[in-house]
Design a protein around this motif. Structure first.
Motif, PDB file in Angstrom:
ATOM      1  N   UNK A 137     -21.349  20.149 -22.343  1.00  0.00           N
ATOM      2  CA  UNK A 137     -22.041  20.015 -23.625  1.00  0.00           C
ATOM      3  C   UNK A 137     -21.186  19.249 -24.632  1.00  0.00           C
ATOM      4  N   UNK A 138     -19.869  19.537 -24.664  1.00  0.00           N
ATOM      5  CA  UNK A 138     -19.013  18.831 -25.608  1.00  0.00           C
ATOM      6  C   UNK A 138     -18.758  17.405 -25.130  1.00  0.00           C
ATOM      7  N   UNK A 139     -18.801  17.191 -23.805  1.00  0.00           N
ATOM      8  CA  UNK A 139     -18.670  15.831 -23.283  1.00  0.00           C
ATOM      9  C   UNK A 139     -19.871  14.984 -23.684  1.00  0.00           C
ATOM     10  N   UNK A 140     -21.022  15.615 -23.870  1.00  0.00           N
ATOM     11  CA  UNK A 140     -22.193  14.905 -24.381  1.00  0.00           C
ATOM     12  C   UNK A 140     -21.884  14.336 -25.759  1.00  0.00           C
ATOM     13  N   UNK A 141     -21.237  15.149 -26.599  1.00  0.00           N
ATOM     14  CA  UNK A 141     -20.828  14.653 -27.923  1.00  0.00           C
ATOM     15  C   UNK A 141     -19.823  13.517 -27.800  1.00  0.00           C
ATOM     16  N   UNK A 142     -18.894  13.637 -26.848  1.00  0.00           N
ATOM     17  CA  UNK A 142     -17.919  12.571 -26.623  1.00  0.00           C
ATOM     18  C   UNK A 142     -18.603  11.279 -26.199  1.00  0.00           C
ATOM     19  N   UNK A 143     -19.563  11.383 -25.290  1.00  0.00           N
ATOM     20  CA  UNK A 143     -20.259  10.196 -24.799  1.00  0.00           C
ATOM     21  C   UNK A 143     -21.014   9.492 -25.921  1.00  0.00           C
ATOM     22  N   UNK A 144     -21.662  10.256 -26.779  1.00  0.00           N
ATOM     23  CA  UNK A 144     -22.383   9.659 -27.905  1.00  0.00           C
ATOM     24  C   UNK A 144     -21.423   8.965 -28.867  1.00  0.00           C
ATOM     25  N   UNK A 145     -20.269   9.599 -29.111  1.00  0.00           N
ATOM     26  CA  UNK A 145     -19.269   8.996 -29.993  1.00  0.00           C
ATOM     27  C   UNK A 145     -18.712   7.719 -29.375  1.00  0.00           C
TER      28      UNK A 145
END
Length: 534
Positions: A137-145
């Motif tokens: 889930x936090x990697x999703x935020x990383x990917x968007x960033x």
């Protein structure tokens, strides 16, 4: 997922899973919301083998592949890099074949936490599942960033917050598509990455043979500046430290290959699809990683200062550096575009994998039952929404103080994959014990993993060793803040495991009581037959 026609079998399996102690009064009130369900949502088995392959490849080949190889080469030199990547590949093989045997016999969504719960310990499944879910889930935020930073390569004045918002909306909605359409979308996004890597391999062979402006390269850079690098400390110890640092980096880079197991619960004919997908995924990822790394060591000297470039766009990629040294001008824009595709494909896979793990946790009674719910198309809508919501943490990067918090969260995601790999090997050892105790011959399984139990022991040992040493550089140059940043994930894992164990006080799973019935592959076949009108 289990068909409703098998409720009697499921209830029998659940009641004989093991005797659990009576909960305290407060625990009893909580358990009304956190208890195993007999038939939660009904996922649809519409993923083919190629869908599983590309979901795993899409989750693996990302920025760590395109950018991470450069820093690895600078740390350990060409020989050290290759040894580290091949060695971690051997550990991954042990994980994949162990996963394959269990996922073929009991194909369930979010398999890792479910197997740990059934064959080892409830608390282990709880800790592994929640840490793995949070990691994706936090990697999703990383990917968007990362997508926003890459787009700023062409449009530096565009607000990254707008880019995050747009891509968050697009890929959150994409995960509400029927799983067959989702699989097709992920396949096409991942195909672009694979074609780019294959194209680079052909390009690299030609440049190494003398097509570029530097003439025939061969193994020139293995001799000067040399095959090995010293890292942090001088001498032979420094060379070993460099290899170990890259070994840890490679362990993070390979993460995502295990997503074949996440999709097993939605695989069509898992008895045939899952083993084939695991073999293809493993050898495909290993071939792409090792071949690319080998060519990079031939095309780029390990002392090229651009390898240490701290940017997030294609300028730090060894693929781009190799093209620039060969005199090819247009490749940086092409690689940057592919890098954007890679990040977006990873974002797509992040939400999918996280939502299925959350569903598995709910089915095992370790998350609120609402996450079991699926719509008529078989989409776990609440699990998708809950996972996607954490992608909004990408907005933390819009402020300097928020960025520091975000970096700490990312450190948790890095080790989450290693805990999953280790628990998979441990779960397979428990699975084998359960088969022996309950009189089920391994030869009767639809897929029999080779070299067991030694492969699982080998994988378990080295995964635990890498987890414990992944922050070793803080001991060479001690810093309290860096220590907690490196080991926050293991601290959180220990807190989750110990907290669950103390609260519920459930014993470790005995092999005779392990659940080998619920969700078994032959039940899945009947479910597919019903779905397809056979």
């Amino acid at each position: 997922m289990d068909d409703s026609s098998h409720d009697i079998v499921e209830k029998y399996a659940h009641n004989h899973h093991r005797q659990q102690p009576q909960p305290q009064s407060l625990t009893q009130s909580l358990s009304q919301h956190l208890q195993p369900v007999q038939s939660g949502g009904e996922l649809h088995r519409h993923l083919s083998g190629r869908h599983l392959n590309f979901i795993a490849i899409g989750g693996t080949i990302g920025t760590g592949f395109f950018l991470g190889m450069g820093t690895a080469l600078a740390k350990a030199g060409p020989a050290g890099c290759l040894i580290a990547y091949v060695f971690v590949g051997s550990v991954l093989w042990c994980v994949m074949v162990s996963l394959g045997e269990m996922a073929t016999y009991i194909p369930t969504a979010g398999a890792f936490s479910a197997y740990a719960t059934r064959f080892v310990d409830d608390s282990l499944g709880f800790a592994v599942g929640w840490l793995y879910w949070f990691g994706w889930a936090i990697t999703y935020a990383l990917s968007l960033t990362a997508a926003g930073l890459i787009l700023q390569y062409w449009a530096p004045h565009v607000n990254i917050g707008i880019i995050i918002a747009i891509f968050w909306t697009v890929f959150t909605l994409a995960n509400f598509l029927p799983v067959r359409l989702f699989g097709e979308l992920e396949m096409y996004l991942s195909s672009l990455k694979v074609l780019t890597v294959l194209g680079f391999i052909l390009f690299g062979i030609c440049v190494a043979a003398g097509v570029g402006q530097e003439g025939v390269l061969g193994f020139r850079f293995w001799h000067d500046p040399g095959a090995w690098h010293e890292y942090l400390v001088p001498g032979a110890v420094g060379k070993f430290v460099g290899v170990w640092a890259v070994l840890i980096q490679a362990s993070f880079a390979y993460q995502g290959a295990e997503l074949v197991g996440v999709g097993a619960g939605e695989a069509r004919d898992p008895r045939k699809t899952v083993p084939r997908a695991i073999r293809f995924t493993y050898w495909g990822i290993m071939g792409l990683f090792v071949a690319t790394m080998f060519l990079v060591t031939m095309l780029v000297p390990s002392n090229d200062p651009r390898l240490q470039n701290d940017t997030s766009d294609a300028s730090a990629s060894p693929l781009v550096i190799a093209a620039q040294r060969a005199g090819v001008k247009v490749l940086p824009d092409i690689i940057n575009a592919v890098l954007l595709t890679a990040v977006l494909s990873s974002a797509n896979a992040n939400v999918y994998s996280g939502s299925r793990v959350l569903l598995a946790l709910a089915e095992e009674g370790q998350a609120p039952r609402i996450f079991c719910r699926t719509d008529r198309r078989g989409i776990p809508t609440w699990a998708v929404a809950g996972t996607a919501a954490l992608g909004l943490l990408g907005f933390l990067n819009l402020s300097a103080s928020g960025g520091k918090v975000f970096d700490w969260l990312l450190n948790i995601s890095g080790v989450a994959g290693l805990t999953t790999w280790a628990s998979t090997c441990l779960s397979h050892l428990g699975f084998q014990r359960a088969l022996r105790a309950q009189g089920v011959p391994r030869s009767s399984l639809p897929y029999v993993a080779p070299l067991q139990p030694w492969a699982a022991i080998y994988g378990l040992f080295f995964n635990v060793l890498v987890m414990l040493t992944q922050g070793f550089t803080v001991f060479i140059d001690w810093n309290v803040s860096d220590f907690f940043a490196a080991y926050i994930s293991l601290i959180l894992f220990a807190v989750l495991w110990a907290g669950h164990k103390i609260w519920y006080r459930q014993p470790f799973v005995g092999p005779a009581e392990a659940d080998l019935v619920r969700g078994r592959y032959d039940q899945g076949e009947r479910s597919v037959a019903v779905d397809e009108g056979i």
